[in-house]
Scaffold this motif. Structure first.
Motif, short mmCIF file in Angstrom:
data_model
loop_
_atom_site.label_atom_id
_atom_site.label_comp_id
_atom_site.label_asym_id
_atom_site.label_seq_id
_atom_site.Cartn_x
_atom_site.Cartn_y
_atom_site.Cartn_z
N VAL A 1 38.56 10.56 -16.93
CA VAL A 1 39.38 11.66 -17.32
C VAL A 1 41.04 11.46 -17.55
CG1 VAL A 1 38.33 12.70 -16.43
CG2 VAL A 1 39.44 12.56 -15.11
N ALA A 2 42.18 12.11 -17.92
CA ALA A 2 43.89 11.86 -18.01
C ALA A 2 44.05 13.30 -17.65
CB ALA A 2 43.90 11.86 -19.31
N ILE A 3 45.05 13.59 -16.36
CA ILE A 3 45.02 14.09 -16.10
C ILE A 3 46.54 14.59 -15.66
CG2 ILE A 3 45.29 15.74 -13.68
CD1 ILE A 3 43.07 14.22 -12.57
N GLU A 4 47.30 15.23 -16.31
CA GLU A 4 48.97 15.67 -16.59
C GLU A 4 49.35 17.07 -15.34
OE1 GLU A 4 49.38 16.66 -20.85
OE2 GLU A 4 49.33 14.28 -21.01
N ILE A 5 49.92 17.17 -14.46
CA ILE A 5 50.88 17.16 -14.11
C ILE A 5 52.21 18.35 -14.30
CG2 ILE A 5 51.31 17.70 -11.20
CD1 ILE A 5 49.88 14.51 -12.40
N TYR A 6 51.55 19.74 -14.07
CA TYR A 6 53.34 20.03 -15.71
C TYR A 6 53.94 21.17 -13.86
CZ TYR A 6 50.22 19.43 -19.35
OH TYR A 6 48.96 18.95 -19.86
N GLY A 7 53.66 21.12 -12.62
CA GLY A 7 54.45 21.92 -11.39
C GLY A 7 54.61 23.17 -11.83
N GLY A 8 55.09 23.64 -10.99
CA GLY A 8 55.38 25.59 -11.48
C GLY A 8 55.93 25.84 -12.20
N PRO B 1 42.26 8.43 -12.87
CA PRO B 1 41.50 7.84 -12.15
C PRO B 1 40.47 6.54 -12.48
CG PRO B 1 40.60 9.43 -13.15
CD PRO B 1 41.92 9.66 -13.88
N VAL B 2 41.02 5.42 -11.94
CA VAL B 2 40.30 3.88 -12.23
C VAL B 2 38.81 3.68 -11.23
CG1 VAL B 2 40.32 1.59 -12.23
CG2 VAL B 2 42.36 2.69 -12.87
N GLY B 3 37.65 3.61 -12.62
CA GLY B 3 36.58 2.86 -11.26
C GLY B 3 36.28 4.23 -10.70
N VAL B 4 36.15 5.96 -11.13
CA VAL B 4 35.62 7.24 -10.64
C VAL B 4 34.27 7.57 -11.76
CG1 VAL B 4 36.33 9.28 -10.36
CG2 VAL B 4 37.76 8.09 -9.71
N SER B 5 33.51 7.94 -11.27
CA SER B 5 31.99 7.85 -12.15
C SER B 5 32.65 9.59 -13.41
CB SER B 5 31.23 8.13 -11.17
OG SER B 5 30.22 8.73 -11.90
N ARG B 6 32.73 8.83 -14.56
CA ARG B 6 32.31 10.58 -15.25
C ARG B 6 31.89 11.41 -14.78
NH1 ARG B 6 35.33 12.02 -20.01
NH2 ARG B 6 34.34 14.51 -20.76
N GLU B 7 30.62 11.01 -13.98
CA GLU B 7 29.96 12.22 -13.07
C GLU B 7 30.39 13.19 -12.41
OE1 GLU B 7 25.95 14.60 -12.86
OE2 GLU B 7 27.03 12.96 -13.47
N THR B 8 32.11 12.97 -11.79
CA THR B 8 32.62 13.44 -10.70
C THR B 8 31.89 15.02 -11.29
OG1 THR B 8 33.07 11.36 -9.45
CG2 THR B 8 34.37 13.99 -9.54
N PHE B 9 33.21 14.75 -12.92
CA PHE B 9 34.13 16.31 -13.56
C PHE B 9 32.07 16.97 -14.32
CE2 PHE B 9 36.79 12.84 -12.72
CZ PHE B 9 37.93 13.42 -12.68
N LYS B 10 31.30 16.20 -13.89
CA LYS B 10 30.13 16.82 -15.04
C LYS B 10 30.45 18.42 -15.36
CE LYS B 10 25.35 17.10 -15.86
NZ LYS B 10 25.56 18.42 -15.57
N SER B 11 30.24 19.37 -13.77
CA SER B 11 30.58 20.77 -13.50
C SER B 11 31.85 21.54 -14.67
CB SER B 11 31.38 21.44 -12.50
OG SER B 11 32.47 20.93 -12.12
N LEU B 12 33.01 20.56 -15.49
CA LEU B 12 33.68 20.78 -15.63
C LEU B 12 33.25 20.98 -17.39
CD1 LEU B 12 37.19 19.55 -14.36
CD2 LEU B 12 36.46 21.95 -14.42
N GLU B 13 32.31 19.59 -17.47
CA GLU B 13 31.78 19.51 -19.17
C GLU B 13 31.09 20.77 -18.90
OE1 GLU B 13 30.46 15.78 -18.35
OE2 GLU B 13 31.82 14.83 -20.24
N ASP B 14 30.49 20.96 -17.89
CA ASP B 14 29.40 22.52 -18.49
C ASP B 14 29.99 23.17 -18.50
OD1 ASP B 14 27.01 20.16 -17.36
OD2 ASP B 14 26.93 21.27 -15.45
N ALA B 15 31.15 23.83 -18.20
CA ALA B 15 31.96 25.09 -18.61
C ALA B 15 31.96 25.32 -19.61
CB ALA B 15 33.01 24.62 -17.56
N PHE B 16 31.85 24.59 -20.49
CA PHE B 16 32.01 24.13 -22.29
C PHE B 16 30.57 24.17 -23.21
CE2 PHE B 16 35.79 21.55 -21.09
CZ PHE B 16 36.71 22.57 -21.51
N GLN B 17 30.08 25.04 -22.04
CA GLN B 17 28.42 25.31 -22.98
C GLN B 17 27.68 26.42 -22.52
OE1 GLN B 17 25.03 22.74 -20.57
NE2 GLN B 17 26.18 20.75 -21.07
#
Length: 197
Positions: free
Chosen positions: A161-168, A181-197
């Motif tokens: 994924v890509a993360i952008e940090i904007y602040g307060g 992130p490098v070497g982090v499984s896509r499965e880590t973010f599965k619950s976020l993908e599920d939020a679109f279903q």
């Protein structure tokens, strides 16, 4: 002949002004990429599906929702689940606010109204870009992501994924942060993908 001269001067002046503005926005800035650790960070979030240029409306709606329960500031970030070459209508973005700094009562209210997600501690590529105005949200990615891509290709590394940090939201910020992130499984973010279903 004088008319052509004035047209030429006008064109040159506009080009110089455009270059000066682009420079002011950081367009000529060299992006420095570093290796850093991100997380662990817990967020509450909303989702946006569709072209990135329409994400502002989703942020406005999300802000109204958290303001409706008495929260006055959002330490904001966004998680982009799809690569930019995805069909615009299928792009998925997660708009988040950190739970850090909220009172126990506010956290309770947030949990009742929003989904939450814990971003695990991850190692990856990091960079920052100066924030000048809303146009920075469009210029910064065109400068940062090609640098990330160069490193990923050179090292045959995989990102998820890509993360952008904007602040307060209630404080002035001077940079936009970027993390992949490098070497982090896509499965880590599965619950976020599920939020679109």
């Amino acid at each position: 002949m004088k008319k052509l001269k004035y047209i030429g001067i006008t064109i040159v002046t506009l080009i110089l002004l455009g270059l000066a503005f682009y420079g002011f926005m950081g367009g000529f800035k060299q992006v420095a990429v570093s290796r850093e650790s991100f997380g662990q960070t817990e967020i509450y979030y909303s989702t946006h599906k569709g072209a990135y240029e329409n994400i502002g409306k989703s942020w406005e709606s999300f802000q109204k929702d958290w303001e409706s329960i008495g929260i006055t500031d959002c330490d904001s970030l966004a998680i982009y689940l799809d690569s930019p070459d995805t069909e615009p209508s299928k792009l998925r973005s997660v708009l988040g606010c950190r739970l850090d700094g909220l009172s126990a009562e506010q956290k309770k209210q947030v949990s009742a109204k929003f989904k939450t997600f814990s971003i695990p501690k991850m190692n990856g590529l990091s960079a920052s870009f100066p924030f000048k105005n809303f146009l920075s949200y469009f210029i910064a990615p065109t400068k940062v992501y090609p640098k990330f891509q160069e490193i990923l290709i050179a090292e045959s590394a995989v990102t998820s994924v890509a993360i952008e940090i904007y602040g307060g939201s209630s404080k002035s910020v001077d940079t936009i942060g970027f993390f992949m992130p490098v070497g982090v499984s896509r499965e880590t973010f599965k619950s976020l993908e599920d939020a679109f279903q």
